[in-house]
Design an enzyme around this catalytic site. Structure first.
Site, mmCIF file in Angstrom:
data_model
loop_
_atom_site.group_PDB
_atom_site.id
_atom_site.type_symbol
_atom_site.label_atom_id
_atom_site.label_comp_id
_atom_site.label_asym_id
_atom_site.label_seq_id
_atom_site.Cartn_x
_atom_site.Cartn_y
_atom_site.Cartn_z
ATOM 1 N N HIS A 92 -12.428 3.745 4.271
ATOM 2 C CA HIS A 92 -11.554 4.789 3.757
ATOM 3 C C HIS A 92 -12.386 6.009 3.363
ATOM 4 O O HIS A 92 -13.614 5.941 3.317
ATOM 5 C CB HIS A 92 -10.776 4.264 2.552
ATOM 6 C CG HIS A 92 -9.755 3.226 2.919
ATOM 7 N ND1 HIS A 92 -9.804 1.941 2.455
ATOM 8 C CD2 HIS A 92 -8.676 3.295 3.729
ATOM 9 C CE1 HIS A 92 -8.783 1.252 2.960
ATOM 10 N NE2 HIS A 92 -8.089 2.049 3.732
ATOM 11 N N TYR B 245 0.157 -0.894 10.458
ATOM 12 C CA TYR B 245 -0.180 -1.528 9.175
ATOM 13 C C TYR B 245 0.986 -1.380 8.187
ATOM 14 O O TYR B 245 1.375 -2.340 7.517
ATOM 15 C CB TYR B 245 -1.435 -0.834 8.639
ATOM 16 C CG TYR B 245 -1.973 -1.400 7.372
ATOM 17 C CD1 TYR B 245 -2.703 -2.581 7.383
ATOM 18 C CD2 TYR B 245 -1.771 -0.757 6.158
ATOM 19 C CE1 TYR B 245 -3.212 -3.100 6.221
ATOM 20 C CE2 TYR B 245 -2.281 -1.273 4.990
ATOM 21 C CZ TYR B 245 -3.001 -2.441 5.023
ATOM 22 O OH TYR B 245 -3.506 -2.956 3.863
ATOM 23 N N SER C 145 0.850 -1.182 0.000
ATOM 24 C CA SER C 145 0.000 0.000 0.000
ATOM 25 C C SER C 145 0.887 1.233 0.000
ATOM 26 O O SER C 145 2.047 1.176 0.428
ATOM 27 C CB SER C 145 -0.855 -0.053 1.260
ATOM 28 O OG SER C 145 -1.249 1.231 1.632
ATOM 29 N N SER C 146 0.344 2.361 -0.451
ATOM 30 C CA SER C 146 1.156 3.589 -0.503
ATOM 31 C C SER C 146 1.505 4.096 0.899
ATOM 32 O O SER C 146 2.373 4.960 1.032
ATOM 33 C CB SER C 146 0.424 4.671 -1.292
ATOM 34 O OG SER C 146 -0.832 4.904 -0.727
ATOM 35 N N CYS C 147 0.857 3.557 1.946
ATOM 36 C CA CYS C 147 1.173 4.025 3.312
ATOM 37 C C CYS C 147 2.537 3.524 3.785
ATOM 38 O O CYS C 147 3.000 3.912 4.854
ATOM 39 C CB CYS C 147 0.091 3.613 4.295
ATOM 40 S SG CYS C 147 0.033 1.854 4.607
ATOM 41 N N LYS D 170 3.335 -4.176 6.214
ATOM 42 C CA LYS D 170 3.434 -4.238 4.747
ATOM 43 C C LYS D 170 4.898 -4.143 4.285
ATOM 44 O O LYS D 170 5.300 -4.797 3.323
ATOM 45 C CB LYS D 170 2.600 -3.122 4.121
ATOM 46 C CG LYS D 170 1.106 -3.360 4.237
ATOM 47 C CD LYS D 170 0.708 -4.522 3.357
ATOM 48 C CE LYS D 170 -0.738 -4.887 3.502
ATOM 49 N NZ LYS D 170 -1.076 -6.124 2.799
HETATM 50 N N1 LIG Z 1 -8.490 -0.641 -0.422
HETATM 51 C C1 LIG Z 1 -7.486 0.151 -0.735
HETATM 52 O O1 LIG Z 1 -7.673 1.359 -0.938
HETATM 53 C C2 LIG Z 1 -6.108 -0.388 -0.882
HETATM 54 C C3 LIG Z 1 -5.119 0.499 -1.295
HETATM 55 C C4 LIG Z 1 -3.837 0.030 -1.433
HETATM 56 C C5 LIG Z 1 -3.546 -1.273 -1.180
HETATM 57 N N2 LIG Z 1 -4.512 -2.123 -0.798
HETATM 58 C C6 LIG Z 1 -4.100 -3.492 -0.486
HETATM 59 O O2 LIG Z 1 -4.881 -4.472 -1.108
HETATM 60 C C7 LIG Z 1 -5.015 -5.600 -0.250
HETATM 61 C C8 LIG Z 1 -6.472 -5.957 -0.093
HETATM 62 O O3 LIG Z 1 -7.181 -4.818 0.376
HETATM 63 P P1 LIG Z 1 -8.764 -4.680 0.236
HETATM 64 O O4 LIG Z 1 -9.054 -3.235 0.193
HETATM 65 O O5 LIG Z 1 -9.274 -5.589 -0.814
HETATM 66 O O6 LIG Z 1 -9.224 -5.196 1.679
HETATM 67 P P2 LIG Z 1 -10.613 -5.876 2.079
HETATM 68 O O7 LIG Z 1 -11.692 -5.426 1.169
HETATM 69 O O8 LIG Z 1 -10.768 -5.662 3.544
HETATM 70 O O9 LIG Z 1 -10.341 -7.413 1.790
HETATM 71 C C9 LIG Z 1 -9.436 -8.150 2.534
HETATM 72 C C10 LIG Z 1 -9.871 -9.591 2.489
HETATM 73 O O10 LIG Z 1 -8.956 -10.345 3.277
HETATM 74 C C11 LIG Z 1 -9.697 -11.253 4.059
HETATM 75 N N3 LIG Z 1 -9.000 -11.599 5.285
HETATM 76 C C12 LIG Z 1 -8.665 -10.787 6.316
HETATM 77 N N4 LIG Z 1 -8.065 -11.482 7.288
HETATM 78 C C13 LIG Z 1 -8.028 -12.779 6.864
HETATM 79 C C14 LIG Z 1 -7.549 -13.970 7.436
HETATM 80 N N5 LIG Z 1 -6.985 -13.971 8.644
HETATM 81 N N6 LIG Z 1 -7.680 -15.110 6.730
HETATM 82 C C15 LIG Z 1 -8.259 -15.125 5.521
HETATM 83 N N7 LIG Z 1 -8.738 -14.019 4.915
HETATM 84 C C16 LIG Z 1 -8.627 -12.856 5.601
HETATM 85 C C17 LIG Z 1 -10.975 -10.516 4.381
HETATM 86 O O11 LIG Z 1 -11.981 -11.427 4.765
HETATM 87 P P3 LIG Z 1 -13.017 -10.990 5.922
HETATM 88 O O12 LIG Z 1 -13.654 -9.718 5.437
HETATM 89 O O13 LIG Z 1 -13.942 -12.136 6.002
HETATM 90 O O14 LIG Z 1 -12.201 -10.784 7.162
HETATM 91 C C18 LIG Z 1 -11.259 -9.831 3.043
HETATM 92 O O15 LIG Z 1 -11.967 -10.663 2.172
HETATM 93 C C19 LIG Z 1 -4.333 -5.223 1.065
HETATM 94 O O16 LIG Z 1 -3.055 -5.775 1.100
HETATM 95 C C20 LIG Z 1 -4.228 -3.723 0.996
HETATM 96 O O17 LIG Z 1 -3.087 -3.235 1.656
HETATM 97 C C21 LIG Z 1 -5.791 -1.721 -0.639
#
Ligand SMILES: NC(=O)c1ccc[n+]([C@@H]2O[C@H](COP(=O)([O-])OP(=O)(O)OC[C@H]3O[C@@H](n4cnc5c(N)ncnc54)[C@H](OP(=O)(O)O)[C@@H]3O)[C@@H](O)[C@H]2O)c1
Length: 315
Positions: free
Chosen positions: A182, A139, A110-112, A143
């Site tokens: 967010h 976090y 992530s950009s953070c 990462k």
């Molecule tokens: N969203 C953004 O703006 C953004 C920006 C930059 C980078 N990213 C990166 O992209 C990645 C995914 O982010 P996202 O936004 O898609 O997050 P998200 O919507 O919260 O999805 C994360 C997923 O991971 C699952 N998960 C969490 N803990 C788990 C565990 N212990 N075992 C199995 N599954 C688990 C969650 O399931 P449950 O919901 O059932 O817990 C959920 O389905 C992250 O690495 C994040 O840093 C996201």
């Protein structure tokens, strides 16, 4: 990695914003052999269960989009949960993938991870050159450990793991829970609810002056698949739109897209966070990929999704 329709690809976190978009993109491209497990079916913080899963299922490629993710409030109030879960998830998945002979792993950071006051736009080499934004350093540290683990496994074992650093993402399947979301999904939901109630005024946290960059998650998924197929190297790669907007501009655009006619005002007594966060995407452009979905079109599509899924969205 040479991806074919029969490639056995494990998308970890396929019910999340990113994982769902990657799974959709793979299905659209004809990959039928997707390996998917919900959090309930496989808790990635449990090492023995993760090793067992990889030994049994033998995926050829892994997209690691499972993580404990949240906004400023969630990061601030649950620091232990954020650092622990993310360290465990990535440690278990990267190590088990290497041990079971996975040909390629894509780690999503992530950009953070970049310093709070990094020069803008942020180049990949600014990593670890200054202090992090304190509100989400738990976090961010996890990462950073994840991307270093990918680099270390590449150096020591020749494991083909790449690390991609997306900017702020939005799109269908986002988390619209106000406690845990967010800025962009929170704004969509708050404008929508203010419109329904006919509120005269909507207050947004902070001064409205911080600048942020937003990328539609379908664009991110397209970039992930492009780099899954074509990029096999140690340096991390930023994934962004390439331009940013102020929070004020964003709030006014969201209000317009949602059709909220009241006044949008700002509360400067609330924290702003990092003043600016724009990723430098020169490396990504050189690797042959560019985003396609402009912010307004992406917001319109996301708001349409939010209205259609109000019952089952994460509210
Ligand atoms: N969203 C953004 O703006 C953004 C920006 C930059 C980078 N990213 C990166 O992209 C990645 C995914 O982010 P996202 O936004 O898609 O997050 P998200 O919507 O919260 O999805 C994360 C997923 O991971 C699952 N998960 C969490 N803990 C788990 C565990 N212990 N075992 C199995 N599954 C688990 C969650 O399931 P449950 O919901 O059932 O817990 C959920 O389905 C992250 O690495 C994040 O840093 C996201």
């Amino acid at each position: 990695m040479a991806r074919t329709a029969n490639s056995r690809i494990y998308v970890a976190g396929h019910r999340g914003l990113v994982g769902a978009a990657v799974a959709r993109a793979l299905l659209q491209r004809g990959v039928e052999n997707l390996l998917l497990r919900t959090h309930q079916e496989l808790d990635l913080t449990q090492q023995a269960a993760v090793r067992d899963f990889f030994d049994r299922e033998r995926p050829q490629a892994v997209i690691l989009a499972a993580a404990r993710v949240g906004g400023i409030h969630a990061n601030n109030t649950r620091p232990a949960l954020f650092i622990r879960d993310n360290l465990l998830i990535q440690d278990n998945v990267i190590d088990a993938a290497h041990r079971s002979g996975v040909a390629k792993l894509v780690f999503l950071g992530s950009s953070c991870i970049y310093p709070k006051l990094a020069p803008q736009p942020i180049k990949e080499e600014y990593l670890l050159t200054g202090p992090l934004e304190p509100t989400n350093e738990w976090y961010a540290i996890a990462k950073i450990a994840g991307l270093k683990m990918c680099q270390a496994y590449r150096r020591e074992f020749g494991f083909n793991a790449i690390s991609l650093m997306p900017t702020n993402l939005y799109g269908p399947g986002d988390n619209f829970d106000l406690q845990n979301s967010h800025v962009l999904p929170a704004l969509i939901r708050r404008c929508h609810e203010a419109k329904l109630r006919g509120d005269a005024e909507l207050t947004v946290w902070g001064t409205g002056t911080p600048r942020r960059e937003f990328l539609h998650v379908n664009d991110l998924a397209d970039a992930v698949l492009h780099l899954l197929d074509t990029y096999d190297d140690e340096p991390i790669v930023n994934i962004g739109w390439g331009e940013d907007v102020t929070i004020r501009e964003l709030a006014l655009l969201v209000a317009e897209v949602v059709g909220y006619a009241g006044r949008v005002v700002f509360d400067p007594s609330k924290p702003d966070g990092t003043p600016r966060k724009l990723l430098d995407t020169t490396r990504l452009t050189q690797l042959g990929w560019r985003p396609k979905i402009p912010l307004r079109a992406g917001l319109e599509q996301t708001y349409a999704w939010f209205k259609a899924h109000a019952a089952d969205a994460r509210l």
